[in-house]
Motif scaffolding. Structure first.
Motif, PDB file in Angstrom:
ATOM      1  N   MET A 258      45.273  51.463  45.620  1.00  0.00           N
ATOM      2  CA  MET A 258      44.971  50.394  44.699  1.00  0.00           C
ATOM      3  C   MET A 258      44.033  50.882  43.595  1.00  0.00           C
ATOM      4  O   MET A 258      44.219  50.530  42.443  1.00  0.00           O
ATOM      5  N   ILE A 259      43.029  51.629  44.001  1.00  0.00           N
ATOM      6  CA  ILE A 259      42.087  52.160  43.008  1.00  0.00           C
ATOM      7  C   ILE A 259      42.814  53.086  42.043  1.00  0.00           C
ATOM      8  O   ILE A 259      42.551  53.066  40.842  1.00  0.00           O
ATOM      9  N   PHE A 260      43.739  53.882  42.568  1.00  0.00           N
ATOM     10  CA  PHE A 260      44.499  54.796  41.723  1.00  0.00           C
ATOM     11  C   PHE A 260      45.251  54.023  40.638  1.00  0.00           C
ATOM     12  O   PHE A 260      45.213  54.384  39.464  1.00  0.00           O
ATOM     13  N   PHE A 261      45.908  52.935  41.011  1.00  0.00           N
ATOM     14  CA  PHE A 261      46.674  52.163  40.023  1.00  0.00           C
ATOM     15  C   PHE A 261      45.761  51.456  39.031  1.00  0.00           C
ATOM     16  O   PHE A 261      46.096  51.328  37.857  1.00  0.00           O
ATOM     17  N   ALA A 262      44.607  50.997  39.489  1.00  0.00           N
ATOM     18  CA  ALA A 262      43.641  50.377  38.580  1.00  0.00           C
ATOM     19  C   ALA A 262      43.139  51.397  37.559  1.00  0.00           C
ATOM     20  O   ALA A 262      43.039  51.101  36.360  1.00  0.00           O
ATOM     21  N   LEU A 263      42.853  52.609  38.021  1.00  0.00           N
ATOM     22  CA  LEU A 263      42.418  53.663  37.108  1.00  0.00           C
ATOM     23  C   LEU A 263      43.533  54.050  36.143  1.00  0.00           C
ATOM     24  O   LEU A 263      43.289  54.284  34.952  1.00  0.00           O
ATOM     25  N   LEU A 264      44.732  54.122  36.657  1.00  0.00           N
ATOM     26  CA  LEU A 264      45.872  54.449  35.808  1.00  0.00           C
ATOM     27  C   LEU A 264      46.066  53.384  34.731  1.00  0.00           C
ATOM     28  O   LEU A 264      46.269  53.696  33.554  1.00  0.00           O
ATOM     29  N   LEU A 265      45.963  52.126  35.105  1.00  0.00           N
ATOM     30  CA  LEU A 265      46.099  51.028  34.152  1.00  0.00           C
ATOM     31  C   LEU A 265      44.976  51.059  33.124  1.00  0.00           C
ATOM     32  O   LEU A 265      45.215  50.893  31.922  1.00  0.00           O
ATOM     33  N   ALA A 266      43.749  51.280  33.580  1.00  0.00           N
ATOM     34  CA  ALA A 266      42.609  51.342  32.661  1.00  0.00           C
ATOM     35  C   ALA A 266      42.760  52.500  31.680  1.00  0.00           C
ATOM     36  O   ALA A 266      42.490  52.355  30.484  1.00  0.00           O
ATOM     37  N   ASN A 267      43.198  53.642  32.167  1.00  0.00           N
ATOM     38  CA  ASN A 267      43.385  54.793  31.293  1.00  0.00           C
ATOM     39  C   ASN A 267      44.527  54.550  30.307  1.00  0.00           C
ATOM     40  O   ASN A 267      44.435  54.932  29.138  1.00  0.00           O
ATOM     41  N   ALA A 268      45.609  53.933  30.755  1.00  0.00           N
ATOM     42  CA  ALA A 268      46.736  53.630  29.859  1.00  0.00           C
ATOM     43  C   ALA A 268      46.304  52.649  28.779  1.00  0.00           C
ATOM     44  O   ALA A 268      46.681  52.799  27.600  1.00  0.00           O
ATOM     45  N   LEU A 269      45.508  51.654  29.148  1.00  0.00           N
ATOM     46  CA  LEU A 269      45.004  50.704  28.166  1.00  0.00           C
ATOM     47  C   LEU A 269      44.078  51.384  27.164  1.00  0.00           C
ATOM     48  O   LEU A 269      44.170  51.150  25.961  1.00  0.00           O
ATOM     49  N   THR A 270      43.218  52.252  27.657  1.00  0.00           N
ATOM     50  CA  THR A 270      42.332  53.011  26.771  1.00  0.00           C
ATOM     51  C   THR A 270      43.139  53.848  25.792  1.00  0.00           C
ATOM     52  O   THR A 270      42.864  53.858  24.588  1.00  0.00           O
ATOM     53  N   PHE A 271      44.145  54.545  26.307  1.00  0.00           N
ATOM     54  CA  PHE A 271      44.976  55.371  25.441  1.00  0.00           C
ATOM     55  C   PHE A 271      45.700  54.513  24.404  1.00  0.00           C
ATOM     56  O   PHE A 271      45.755  54.866  23.232  1.00  0.00           O
ATOM     57  N   SER A 272      46.231  53.392  24.819  1.00  0.00           N
ATOM     58  CA  SER A 272      46.964  52.519  23.894  1.00  0.00           C
ATOM     59  C   SER A 272      46.066  52.015  22.771  1.00  0.00           C
ATOM     60  O   SER A 272      46.443  52.048  21.598  1.00  0.00           O
TER      61      SER A 272
END
Length: 183
Positions: free
Chosen positions: A1-15
């Protein structure tokens, strides 16, 4: 779960970072286009007709160049990529020179602005709209940032779980007290 939250946060940051950089770069690019085209056309307009061809190579840029010809005929550009460039050219030249802008068909997006200089000579501006590029290092930095966040999350979870793991091992190591003498 933490992995997906980090992935989502990083994708949002990149976007968001990508959107901001593209908006900023587009704004700067269009400002430079307006200034450069206005200056170049003013130079060509003030030069004697015989000297203009010598200046064309000096005034050419990476994605646009000038030609002393009437240019091609075609339809109005409708592409989203050329919309900002067309608006910039209209703002820059539209009030001072007769201006028409067309889309030149071909494999690469290409627009052409046609103006008439004050002495009646035709001038065409060939422009190939392109998106601003992002720095080559940015994806690498974002990947390193994601890996560092992933490592920190792993380490934090490990630190939180370690006391519970020790406690569970201690409980498992206890022997039943049913055979204790004196009870």
């Amino acid at each position: 779960m933490i992995f997906f939250a980090l992935l989502l946060a990083n994708a949002l940051t990149f976007s968001l970072l990508f959107y901001e950089r593209m908006s900023s770069a587009r704004s700067v690019m269009l400002g430079n286009l307006q200034y450069d085209v206005a200056t170049s056309v003013a130079i060509l307009d003030r030069l004697p007709a015989a000297e203009r061809p010598k200046w064309l190579a000096r005034l050419a840029r990476g994605n646009y160049r000038y030609r002393l010809a009437a240019g091609e005929s075609g339809a109005w550009p409708t592409s989203w990529r050329s919309r900002d460039a067309v608006r910039s050219l209209q703002e820059t030249l539209g009030g001072r020179y007769p201006l028409s802008i067309i889309a030149v068909p071909g494999p690469r997006e290409h627009i052409q602005a046609h103006i008439t200089l004050h002495d009646g000579a035709p001038l065409s501006i060939d422009l190939w709209p392109r998106l601003p590029v992002i720095a080559r290092w940015l994806p690498a930095v974002l990947l390193i940032q994601f890996l560092l966040l992933l490592f920190c999350a792993w380490y934090a979870v490990r630190q939180v779980v370690r006391p519970m793991t020790r406690f569970t091992r201690a409980i498992d190591a206890l022997e039943p007290t049913a055979n204790v003498p004196g009870t």
